[in-house]
Write an enzyme that holds these catalytic residues in place. Structure first.
Site, PDB file in Angstrom:
ATOM      1  N   GLY A 636       0.832  -1.201   0.000  1.00 25.33           N
ATOM      2  CA  GLY A 636       0.000   0.000   0.000  1.00 25.33           C
ATOM      3  C   GLY A 636       0.864   1.248   0.000  1.00 25.33           C
ATOM      4  N   GLY A 638       0.495   5.922   0.144  1.00 21.89           N
ATOM      5  CA  GLY A 638      -0.340   7.109   0.264  1.00 21.89           C
ATOM      6  C   GLY A 638       0.529   8.325   0.471  1.00 21.89           C
ATOM      7  N   GLY A 639      -0.095   9.445   0.881  1.00 24.56           N
ATOM      8  CA  GLY A 639       0.654  10.660   1.073  1.00 24.56           C
ATOM      9  C   GLY A 639       1.691  10.567   2.173  1.00 24.56           C
ATOM     10  CE1 TYR A 640      -0.602   6.114   4.016  1.00 27.03           C
ATOM     11  CE2 TYR A 640       1.518   5.117   4.491  1.00 27.03           C
ATOM     12  CZ  TYR A 640       0.229   5.014   4.028  1.00 27.03           C
ATOM     13  OH  TYR A 640      -0.226   3.812   3.562  1.00 27.03           O
ATOM     14  N   GLY A 641       3.535   7.883   2.908  1.00 34.05           N
ATOM     15  CA  GLY A 641       4.629   6.980   2.561  1.00 34.05           C
ATOM     16  C   GLY A 641       4.090   5.656   2.057  1.00 34.05           C
ATOM     17  CE  LYS A 642       6.611   3.859  -2.558  1.00 36.66           C
ATOM     18  NZ  LYS A 642       7.608   3.341  -3.523  1.00 36.66           N
ATOM     19  CB  VAL A 643       1.712  -0.129   4.024  1.00 30.61           C
ATOM     20  CG1 VAL A 643       1.525  -1.246   5.043  1.00 30.61           C
ATOM     21  CG2 VAL A 643       1.099   1.163   4.537  1.00 30.61           C
ATOM     22  CE  LYS A 657       0.778   5.515   8.253  1.00 29.77           C
ATOM     23  NZ  LYS A 657      -0.358   5.990   9.052  1.00 29.77           N
ATOM     24  CG  ASP A 753      -7.992   9.323   5.215  1.00 31.61           C
ATOM     25  OD1 ASP A 753      -8.820   9.726   4.365  1.00 31.61           O
ATOM     26  OD2 ASP A 753      -6.880   8.872   4.914  1.00 31.61           O
TER      27      ASP A 753
END
Length: 961
Positions: A636, A638-643, A657, A753
């Site tokens: 996964g 998103g704006g925060y980074g990756k999982v 995460k 969210d």
């Protein structure tokens, strides 16, 4: 001769020894040193002597002073493969498998290794194109480049490798068509002696060329699944009568299945699922060795059960979901002696389902969402039978067991440790099932790409696998431990494997090299029913004593003597230098121990967060668990980074995460977040396992949820079809998780969210709300609202919050209402420029009793269900949640109650009980159960209700419900 003269002679002799290479060819020795200089973590014996052959370097084999083999599997090598590898001109075998940190391109100079027969680079991180120069390796018989990051197309020149037996290019990023010969250029159709084409899990496209196949081919395994192939299955495939496994599933193949397919009478596994095949169901008459058949999710013509259903007595698994089948199902099939699973959901079978005398091996029968009106069996069947969504479940005589999805699932097999129950080992150690001692096993995942069975509970079968591993890998190993048996999203059987040394706590490097080669070179052959496999090894924690123990050469002694002189000088310099570097050292300590800067002068002695069951991980530990944060483990972003999917040294699966630089919080904020998350515990919230805060890294480690996001499952990407009742239960579980955050977390939490990609489904499809990266705490002074910068995801944003920047729990309710509409339509909130909330509002029609006016946009899967219980009420609740005015929306607690009531009205369990209980606890009567937390309510001394939290410190007073 004085002492100075003696020392001078000593260094001259030492220097003379350094330039010689003894029994090893000088060019080969230089090439090995070049490799060593390009790698980190090369075996300790490398470079300790000047003669890699006579005083052998680990993993190096020689003949007549020439290096003939490099076996370096699972050595933890890091770096790139030097082009100087080509200098080893007599090299016959190169195995660098399972060194995940070996990266960069594969040098074209490998084409100069004219004598090589075996080239294994499986499980590394090589990238770039596969060099055309491989065609020069005329003696090559085994080529394994699987599980890397190779891009580009398959080189047509590989077709010139006439001695090739094994060709594995799976699990890369290869694109383009399969090359075949034309106009004098080579192609893979020339590989008539090759028995294995493993091209699965790539991005190959175009049609499967008809010219690829011929009657001269000796192929036994053809794995083309999980690519992007289009067009028809070529009729010429029927010429390859040697085939035993054929997997073409998860592509975009269309047209009719060629009639020539039943020429493949030796095939054990046939998988054509998840394509766009049309026409009649293929005729498999005469394919009497078939064990596993999956034809699901195509567009075949509607038909009755074909005659071949009753003739294939070797079947263990029959899977045709959404296959357009109708009529009655022949009861004879259930008596086939080896049959384990019959999965025929989403068809139109009718009449009475007669199990007759079911086979003792039969584990599961699934006819969910058909038109079956009755059920009978000549013998008792105590295994899983699923008839949910059939008329038989609407009758008063319906059996609540087979009319429920929540049937008892048997636990998958794992090696028994019953006699070792009291043994506790450290994190990287495991219990040896034979001796019950703690040791460091060689471990990883054994992945079977086409097993001929589906039953994961059969102890006899897996004990046979254990016995096979023990005997065929003996005497290197002493015992075998199998666990975490599961079928993954590609329908591959994954088994965690741990191999233990017969007597020692550690394996030696030479033993690990031997085991790795046995598994990467396919020297180990599992029982036939397990089919083709590959191994994915974990890094091995070698002990310091396991390095090569070679006697020192004179050159080594000279080096030590010279080093001592240098060391003495350095020590003098360092003493002076250390004084001036004190402050820098202190800053380094602060970086390596970030919690030290968080210490409160008035409250505590340490800076580590106050955690409950949450671990602090080192960066290296998480790097190792995710294979250096490889793209293959990315699940996964998103704006925060990756999982990333990770496997801890204990074998536990986790989701890591990792924040990217621009999205990281300050240290105090990060500390607050992890202290909060470590206190939030609920079955419908993803649990926090631990965290990492180390030198510019912020990572949160969550429990791994295997069935992905709700969004993925609604689109069918996970291969799971969610029927209506299951969607109601997912909505209920998600709502309970959010209600818990709003009502019982202390302080309360607004998620901010909520969306379908932040709702995960576990192995039983239980919903778990995830990703609290944007969550906002509500202090006592902010109970009505929180003024904050607008954050969230377009399509789910509460319009009132967007306009006023006043955040309340009702903002989560709005977002959840959008998720409810997704459950109904399977559409994204904004799709083709249309907003789902507005589209539903425009077409709602309360005169339509069945679909409330939504028939044209409802998920087609739901239209197959005969009774959408509570559908109209669910739609109404969704629209209340997305009301533009926050005060007109229900609370999440009220949402829970409504959905719960809908399910209870149909007699379905919701794991909630509103009746009072006479049970007492510590003198307080336990009353009603809360609808979103299974913990009971009780009265305090003042007679007020409060939530019993099972001993956790975050219980807080709430108003009576």
């Amino acid at each position: 001769m004085n002492m100075i003269s003696k020392l001078f002679l000593f260094f001259v002799l030492a220097g003379g020894l350094q330039v010689g290479h003894g029994d090893t060819d000088a060019g080969d020795a230089a090439a090995l040193r070049s490799l060593m200089n390009n790698w980190k973590n090369s075996p300790p014996s490398w470079g300790k002597t000047n003669d890699p052959c006579d005083a052998p370097w680990e993993g190096v084999a020689c003949e007549n002073s020439r290096v003939t083999a490099l076996k370096l599997s699972t050595m933890g090598l890091q770096g790139k493969l030097s082009s100087d590898i080509s200098q080893l001109s007599e090299l016959q075998l190169l195995d660098l498998s399972y060194n995940n940190d070996l990266n960069g391109s594969l040098p074209s100079s490998v084409g100069n290794l004219k004598q090589i027969t075996t080239l294994i680079l499986a499980g590394c991180s090589f990238s770039g194109i596969i060099p055309q120069e491989l065609h020069s390796l005329e003696k090559l018989s085994f080529l394994a480049l699987n599980s890397n990051k190779f891009t580009g197309s398959i080189p047509p020149s590989i077709g010139l490798l006439s001695n090739l037996y094994w060709l594995d290019l799976a699990d890369n990023k290869l694109t383009g068509p399969i090359p075949i010969s034309s106009n004098g250029s080579p192609g893979l159709d020339l590989l008539i002696n090759t028995k294995h084409f493993h091209f699965n899990k790539n991005q190959l496209s175009g049609s499967i060329p008809s010219g690829l196949f011929s009657s001269q081919m000796k192929l036994i395994h053809l794995l083309l699944d999980s690519n992007k192939f289009t067009g028809q299955i070529p009729e010429s495939i029927g010429l390859v009568t040697s085939l035993e496994v054929l997997r073409l599933d998860s592509n975009s193949l269309s047209g009719r299945v060629p009639s020539t397919i039943n020429n493949l009478t030796g095939v054990n596994e046939l998988n054509l699922a998840n394509n766009q095949l049309t026409g009649s169901l293929p005729d498999l008459t005469g394919m009497n060795l078939l064990s596993y058949v999956d034809l699901s999710n195509n567009s075949f013509d509607s038909s009755e059960a074909p005659a071949w259903f009753s003739t294939l007595q070797s079947l263990t698994t029959l899977v045709i979901e959404s296959g357009g089948l109708h009529g009655s199902f022949p009861s004879k099939v259930f008596s086939f002696p080896q049959l384990q699973q019959v999965l025929l959901s989403e068809n139109a079978f009718n009449g009475t389902l007669d199990l007759g005398n079911p086979s003792s091996e039969l584990q599961m029968v699934n006819f969910q969402n058909n038109a079956i009106s009755g059920y009978k069996s000549s013998a008792t069947f105590n295994e899983i039978l699923i008839l949910v969504g059939n008329p038989v479940c609407t009758t008063p005589q319906a059996n609540p067991i087979y009319c429920s999805l929540q049937q008892h699932m048997k636990v998958p097999y794992s090696t028994s440790l019953g006699h070792c129950n009291s043994v506790l080992c450290s994190l990287e150690q495991s219990v040896n099932p034979q001796s019950c001692s703690c040791a460091y096993p060689y471990q990883g995942f054994l992945v079977f790409r086409a097993p001929f069975f589906r039953d994961m509970t059969n102890s006899t079968r897996f004990q046979e696998l254990e016995s096979s591993l023990s005997s065929k890998l003996s005497p290197t190993i002493g015992s075998v431990y199998l666990s975490q048996v599961t079928f993954n999203e590609n329908n591959y059987l994954e088994v965690q494997l741990k191999l233990f040394h017969p007597t020692e706590m550690y394996f030696k490097r030479s033993e690990i090299q031997k085991l790795g080669f046995s598994l990467s070179n396919q020297t180990y052959k599992p029982p036939a029913e397990f089919g083709p496999y590959y191994f994915s090894a974990f890094p091995y924690p070698f002990s310091d004593s396991n390095g090569g123990k070679n006697s020192m050469s004179a050159g080594a002694i000279a080096g030590i003597a010279f080093g001592c002189i240098i060391l003495l000088i350095l020590l003098i310099v360092l003493v002076i230098y250390a004084i001036g570097q004190k402050k820098r050292a202190e800053r380094a300590v602060e970086l390596s121990k970030p919690f030290a800067s968080w210490i409160s002068a008035t409250k505590d002695n340490g800076g580590a967060p106050q955690l409950k069951g949450t671990r602090l991980f080192s960066f290296e530990e998480l790097k190792r668990s995710t294979k250096n944060f490889s793209e293959a483990n990315e699940i996964g972003s998103g704006g925060y980074g990756k999982v990333y999917r990770g496997i801890l040294s204990s074998g536990e699966l986790v989701a890591v995460k990792r924040a990217k630089q621009g999205s990281m919080q300050g240290a105090p904020e990060f500390k607050t977040e992890i202290e909060l998350l470590s206190r939030v515990h609920h079955k419908n919230l993803v649990g926090l396992v631990g965290f990492c805060f180390e030198q510019e890294e912020q990572m949160l480690v969550y429990e791994y949820i295997p069935n992905g996001t709700l969004r993925e499952n609604l689109t069918g990407r996970r291969g799971i079809q969610l029927e209506w009742i299951r969607r109601l239960k997912i909505a209920l579980g998600s709502a309970r998780g959010l209600a818990y955050l709003h009502e019982l977390a202390n302080p309360p939490i607004i998620h901010r969210d909520v969306k379908s990609t932040n709702i995960l489904l576990d192995e039983t499809l239980t919903a778990k709300v995830a990703d609290f990266g944007l969550s906002k705490l509500v202090s006592d002074s902010e109970q009505s609202h929180v003024s904050t910068q607008v954050k969230g995801t377009l399509g789910y944003l509460d319009p009132e919050y967007y306009m006023t920047q006043q955040l309340t729990e009702k903002s989560d309710v709005y977002s959840f209402g959008v998720v409810m509409l997704e459950l109904i339509t399977a559409k994204q909130p904004i799709e083709n420029g249309k907003y789902i909330v507005r589209e539903v509002r425009l077409i709602l029609n309360d005169m339509d009793e069945e679909y409330y006016g939504l028939k044209n946009i409802i998920d087609p899967i739901l239209t197959k269900t005969t009774d959408l219980i509570g559908f109209k009420r669910f739609v109404e609740l969704s629209m209340k949640c997305v009301n533009e005015t926050a005060t007109n929306r229900p609370t999440m607690n009220e949402v829970v109650k409504v959905i719960e009531t809908m399910l209870q009205n149909e007699g379905l369990k919701t794991n909630s009980n509103s009746a009072t209980s006479s049970v007492t606890d510590f003198g307080n009567t336990i009353g009603s159960y809360d609808p979103y937390n299974d913990s009971p309510r009780r009265k305090d001394k003042n007679g007020d209700d409060f939530q019993y939290s099972g001993g956790y410190s975050f219980a807080r007073r709430v108003e009576p419900i």
